[in-house]
Design a protein around this motif. Sequence first.
Motif, PDB file in Angstrom:
ATOM      1  N   LEU A   1       0.827  -1.198   0.000  1.00  0.00           N
ATOM      2  CA  LEU A   1       0.000   0.000   0.000  1.00  0.00           C
ATOM      3  C   LEU A   1       0.865   1.253   0.000  1.00  0.00           C
ATOM      4  O   LEU A   1       1.941   1.275   0.598  1.00  0.00           O
ATOM      5  CB  LEU A   1      -0.898   0.031   1.234  1.00  0.00           C
TER       6      LEU A   1
ATOM      7  N   VAL B   1      -8.895   4.960   3.705  1.00  0.00           N
ATOM      8  CA  VAL B   1      -8.504   4.421   2.406  1.00  0.00           C
ATOM      9  C   VAL B   1      -9.152   5.273   1.321  1.00  0.00           C
ATOM     10  O   VAL B   1     -10.368   5.476   1.325  1.00  0.00           O
ATOM     11  CB  VAL B   1      -8.942   2.950   2.242  1.00  0.00           C
TER      12      VAL B   1
ATOM     13  N   VAL C   1      -4.096   5.818   3.349  1.00  0.00           N
ATOM     14  CA  VAL C   1      -3.430   4.850   2.475  1.00  0.00           C
ATOM     15  C   VAL C   1      -4.219   4.712   1.181  1.00  0.00           C
ATOM     16  O   VAL C   1      -5.405   5.063   1.108  1.00  0.00           O
ATOM     17  CB  VAL C   1      -3.275   3.456   3.129  1.00  0.00           C
ATOM     18  N   THR C   2      -3.562   4.166   0.182  1.00  0.00           N
ATOM     19  CA  THR C   2      -4.203   3.808  -1.078  1.00  0.00           C
ATOM     20  C   THR C   2      -3.435   2.655  -1.686  1.00  0.00           C
ATOM     21  O   THR C   2      -2.403   2.239  -1.161  1.00  0.00           O
ATOM     22  CB  THR C   2      -4.281   5.009  -2.042  1.00  0.00           C
ATOM     23  N   TRP C   3      -3.921   2.144  -2.769  1.00  0.00           N
ATOM     24  CA  TRP C   3      -3.246   1.058  -3.492  1.00  0.00           C
ATOM     25  C   TRP C   3      -2.664   1.650  -4.771  1.00  0.00           C
ATOM     26  O   TRP C   3      -3.188   2.623  -5.304  1.00  0.00           O
ATOM     27  CB  TRP C   3      -4.227  -0.068  -3.800  1.00  0.00           C
TER      28      TRP C   3
ATOM     29  N   TRP D   1      -6.869  -2.531  -7.095  1.00  0.00           N
ATOM     30  CA  TRP D   1      -7.044  -2.751  -5.655  1.00  0.00           C
ATOM     31  C   TRP D   1      -6.972  -4.233  -5.304  1.00  0.00           C
ATOM     32  O   TRP D   1      -6.542  -4.595  -4.218  1.00  0.00           O
ATOM     33  CB  TRP D   1      -8.369  -2.150  -5.165  1.00  0.00           C
TER      34      TRP D   1
ATOM     35  N   ALA E   1      -3.430  -5.455  -4.357  1.00  0.00           N
ATOM     36  CA  ALA E   1      -2.758  -4.833  -3.208  1.00  0.00           C
ATOM     37  C   ALA E   1      -2.814  -5.755  -2.002  1.00  0.00           C
ATOM     38  O   ALA E   1      -3.739  -6.557  -1.854  1.00  0.00           O
ATOM     39  CB  ALA E   1      -3.418  -3.499  -2.873  1.00  0.00           C
TER      40      ALA E   1
ATOM     41  N   TRP F   1      -3.615  -6.023   1.662  1.00  0.00           N
ATOM     42  CA  TRP F   1      -4.399  -5.301   2.668  1.00  0.00           C
ATOM     43  C   TRP F   1      -4.115  -5.796   4.083  1.00  0.00           C
ATOM     44  O   TRP F   1      -4.703  -5.316   5.047  1.00  0.00           O
ATOM     45  CB  TRP F   1      -5.892  -5.421   2.351  1.00  0.00           C
TER      46      TRP F   1
END
Length: 186
Positions: free
Chosen positions: A4, A20, A40-42, A49, A52, A54
């Motif tokens: 991430l 997110v 956070v993000t991917w 997504w 990613a 998690w």
Amino acid sequence: ERPLYGLDRLGAAPNRPVCVVEGEKACDAAARLLPRYIAVTWPGGAQAWKRASWAALKGRSVLLWPDNDKPGIEVMNALAPILDEPNGLACDPVKIIDPSGMTEGFDAADWTEDTAALIAWAKPRTRVYVRPAPSPPEEPPPAPEDLAAAAQSAEALPASMSEDMLAQYFAERHGESWRYVKPWGS
């Protein structure tokens, strides 16, 4: 699986809630606007997504802030049950902001007001994700002894006991909690 964007901040603050968002620009904006949260993000766009990792969110409180467009809303609605899965990541609670009413594609990077205005806007639009109750099967699954007896029989299985029907029942009952792990091939 890809790490991430913002993973370093997660490790530095293990007890803070997580926000997110979609995209690095929105993530940086959310980090600035919501200092109580770890944003956070991917990497790789809306559909990436799924690739990613998690796992770093396990057991945390999570706020999902989708872009105001169909792909953004669909992604967050698909991610919510994965994060909420009690036998998986067990994030508690998982909340989702409804961005409707904003311009098409609106995200955290488009927010121009201060944090207090953002919180006032987001609070009435935020709902706690509630896992839907599994729908009862049309017909209860056959007992293992019934399957064994049917398999020994020379006759064909009734439609309700066919492999296709059993697979469909299994998918309806457990489909929300499935996750494909590429290295395992399953």
